[in-house]
Scaffold this motif. Structure first.
Motif, PDB file in Angstrom:
ATOM      1  N   ARG A 149       6.459   6.766  -0.517  1.00  0.00           N
ATOM      2  CA  ARG A 149       6.305   5.525   0.249  1.00  0.00           C
ATOM      3  C   ARG A 149       6.315   5.746   1.755  1.00  0.00           C
TER       4      ARG A 149
ATOM      5  N   ARG B  52       0.832  -1.217   0.000  1.00  0.00           N
ATOM      6  CA  ARG B  52       0.000   0.000   0.000  1.00  0.00           C
ATOM      7  C   ARG B  52       0.861   1.260   0.000  1.00  0.00           C
ATOM      8  N   TYR B  53       2.074   1.162  -0.527  1.00  0.00           N
ATOM      9  CA  TYR B  53       2.884   2.378  -0.650  1.00  0.00           C
ATOM     10  C   TYR B  53       2.146   3.369  -1.540  1.00  0.00           C
ATOM     11  N   GLY B  54       2.007   4.581  -1.076  1.00  0.00           N
ATOM     12  CA  GLY B  54       1.384   5.619  -1.889  1.00  0.00           C
ATOM     13  C   GLY B  54      -0.076   5.380  -2.192  1.00  0.00           C
TER      14      GLY B  54
END
Lengths: 441, 238
Positions: A188, A145-147
């Motif tokens: 991130r 779920r980065y960004g």
């Protein structure tokens, strides 16, 4: 070189060949396994082991360059209000900003849009470069779920929930600190220069029943407008595809073990997962048994290189393919013109796969602003568009020869296998026989 | 929204009865609110339904009378969502901003991957509370389960009760405050000194959550930062 050794009576061990010896020496020297990008390097049963049966007497061919052979495909019409209608069934696979430069992302968007197909984001989120230049953009919903941003979900044309990747089914990722610039780190939410571990599993669900609820949530957030893809790394495609469909996927993406990656362990790339060729028939069987083949589209990826590969995937039952490594090469990665620069960093054009190192002279798999200047996104985009056109035309040539007026009309009966292994995996007859290994005559 | 029932008691509040309307009706109405809307909604008979009030991006207020299923208030932006009951898996997952209040217990993965805003759970939260949190503030009145704060990147997790096994495993820059006991700490998570700025920070968080716990009674936990860059000598820590 090999001849020179042979003439001196030297014979390389098949078990301990020079690559194996070098790997052992590297491990002994550094205490760490090899991390690299790219896909599997060893020879695997592949599409080259299949050939088409062009029309002669029993089948009626179509005229090349005169009679129509359509190529369009609609993805995700099962539930979404706005499915994707693409002009060609060749799409661009998910590749992260971070692994790729912003300019490379822009070029992917330019090239794909020029021929009416889609690009896909990757770990790290959506960039303005990619959204701004992609007519059709698939937004990946990844374990890390980065960004991850709900505005980006709404700005996307489709959403791909990633459960696995062909190069590393079951594995997470590790973007090494040297590629973590301020921008990448910011996207991130991590400090600059810190290794970024991408999780191997989603943090807020634990099984296929939960996935159905998660898909429901994403549909609610996006008002049921966008197709939901589910991407799995090919290992147990029959079961994974069934579960993905049951969970509500509009499109299932199956990524075979020849699929690329930005950075993971060599041992993972070479020893986990099954070949793309072997995965397709199992995925199609699952869809057919559920009565949703062609209603839930199947996108296949992992080592797709040309129009023949595309046509073979379509004939085996896929609705579209996705290309990653081939797209990077089309943009200009591993270009022989850059051979001297590749050699300066210990590699050579055609061999470079240290995409995790961030030193790519082509300016494609790097965050170094100086190296990025080596890459012109307009030129790269044109090259990619050319390549996508060539792939499509090649597939059309084959389809017409098989008497098909649409790429989707290709069927398993158009193919035979050249090896017993490929025949068994693809569930096709061995050429010149009616024998399908594992099936009664 | 023809399927929704207008509340006549409070003219600025729209009541949605989920025994008569669908989750789709509710979310569609909330998504249709104009930019900047501060409208109020009251949801009755939620009966554990999933995906209630998800993807909101207006400063509206939603109160839910009862228990909710998975992902309530998921990916919230700007809105205030108050749940007068228990919450299922992933409440306020990936929240970006706004406030989510749970006046009961929360299941696992509360506030997972959330980037901002405030999540308050008056009761207990189960395993993996704040997993991969990316900037959210979470205040739990009771206990949290095992692996809470796993790979937490940024934000603050306040636990007024006890924490289970492997708290803060592989934590990055998030800060965790625990008043009670910690069963065990995860890899690279260590207890740290409570400096004045941390007491101030914790005081503000407790106030925001409407709690009167003594900040001095808490212990701060965070990353030892020994695993930020892979080194083979640390391999046994993984």
């Amino acid at each position: 070189m090999t001849d020179e050794f042979a003439s001196r009576g030297l014979r390389e061990s098949a078990t301990f060949d020079r690559t194996t010896i070098a790997a052992i020496q590297h491990a002994a020297r550094t205490g760490i396994y090899d991390i690299r990008g790219g896909g599997a390097k060893r020879k695997l049963p592949h599409f080259d082991d299949l050939v088409f049966l062009g029309a002669s007497m029993s089948r009626y061919p179509l005229e090349g360059y005169r009679e129509r052979c359509d190529t369009d495909v609609v993805l995700g019409a099962r539930n979404a209000r706005f499915p994707l209608h693409l002009s060609t069934p060749v799409t661009i696979a998910g590749m992260s900003f971070g692994a790729l430069s912003g300019r490379a992302k822009e070029a992917l968007g330019r090239g794909a849009s020029e021929v009416g197909t889609s690009t896909t984001t990757g770990d790290g989120g959506m960039t303005d470069e990619e959204r701004g230049h992609s007519k059709h953009l698939v937004y990946q919903y990844l374990p890390s779920r980065y960004g991850m941003n709900p505005d980006h979900l709404r700005a996307a044309d489709a959403i791909e929930i990633v459960l696995g990747q062909g190069a590393k089914p079951g594995g997470g990722g590790m973007l090494l600190g040297q590629k973590i610039t301020e921008r990448v780190a910011g996207m991130r939410t991590l400090p600059v220069g810190v290794d970024q571990r991408s999780a191997c599993r989603h943090p807020d669900w634990t099984g296929p029943d939960d996935l159905a609820i998660k898909i429901g949530e994403i549909r609610e957030i996006t008002d049921w407008e966008k197709p939901i893809y589910v991407k799995v790394g090919a290992s147990r495609p029959y079961y994974d595809v069934k579960l993905a469909v049951k969970a509500g996927a509009d499109v299932v993406v199956v990524d075979g073990m020849q699929g690329g990656t930005a950075a993971t362990q060599d041992v993972f790339i070479e020893h986990v997962g099954i070949p793309t060729l072997a995965a397709i028939p199992e995925a199609v069987r699952a869809l057919q048994e559920m009565g949703v083949h062609r209603e839930v589209q199947l996108v296949v990826s992992g080592g797709i290189r040309n129009g023949a590969d595309l046509a073979k995937c379509m004939a085996l039952g896929a609705d579209a393919v996705a290309i990653g490594t081939a797209a990077l090469i089309a943009l200009g990665d591993n270009d022989p013109a850059l051979d001297a620069q590749y050699r300066e960093i210990g590699s050579a054009a055609g061999f470079y796969d240290d995409w995790q190192a961030g030193r790519d002279p082509a300016g494609i798999t790097t965050q170094d602003p100086e190296l990025q200047k080596n890459f012109d996104p307009e030129v790269g985009g044109r090259k990619l568009a050319n390549f996508l056109r060539v792939m499509t035309m090649e597939a059309q040539i084959i389809a017409r020869a098989c008497g098909k007026a649409h790429l989707q009309h290709l069927e398993p009966e158009d193919l035979v296998a050249l090896s017993i292994e490929a025949a068994a995996m693809a569930k096709l007859p061995l050429a010149g026989t009616s024998w399908i290994p594992g099936q009664a005559l | 929204m023809g399927t929704l029932t207008e509340d006549v008691v409070q003219e600025t509040v729209t009541e949605v009865d989920l025994s008569a309307s669908s989750v789709r009706d509710l979310n569609a109405a909330l998504h249709a609110e104009p930019e900047g809307s501060t409208a109020g909604y009251r949801v009755v008979h939620p009966e554990g339904k999933h995906s209630l009030a998800v993807g909101l991006n207006r400063p509206v207020t939603v109160t839910i009378d009862g228990h909710v299923g998975y992902y309530a208030a998921g990916m919230n932006q700007l809105a205030t969502v108050e749940i007068d009951g228990n919450a299922g898996v992933g409440v306020a997952e990936n929240m970006m901003s706004g406030t989510v209040l749970v006046h009961g217990d929360a299941s696992q993965a509360a506030g997972a991957t959330a980037h901002g805003g405030l999540l308050v759970v008056d009761g207990n939260a189960a395993a993996r509370c704040g997993i991969s949190m990316k900037g959210v503030d979470i205040v739990v009145g009771g206990n949290v389960g095992h692996m809470s704060g796993f790979m937490a990147q940024a934000g603050r997790l306040v636990v007024c009760g006890d924490a289970g096994d492997a708290l803060g495993d592989s934590i990055y820059e998030a800060r965790i405050y625990v008043k009670g006991t910690v069963k065990s700490l995860g890899a690279d998570c260590v207890a740290k000194e409570m400096r004045p700025e941390h007491l101030d920070e914790l005081t503000r968080l407790l106030e925001a959550a409407g709690r009167d716990d003594d900040p001095a009674a808490f212990t701060r936990y965070g990353s030892a930062r020994t695993l930020y860059n892979f080194h083979v000598d640390n391999a046994s820590a993984y």
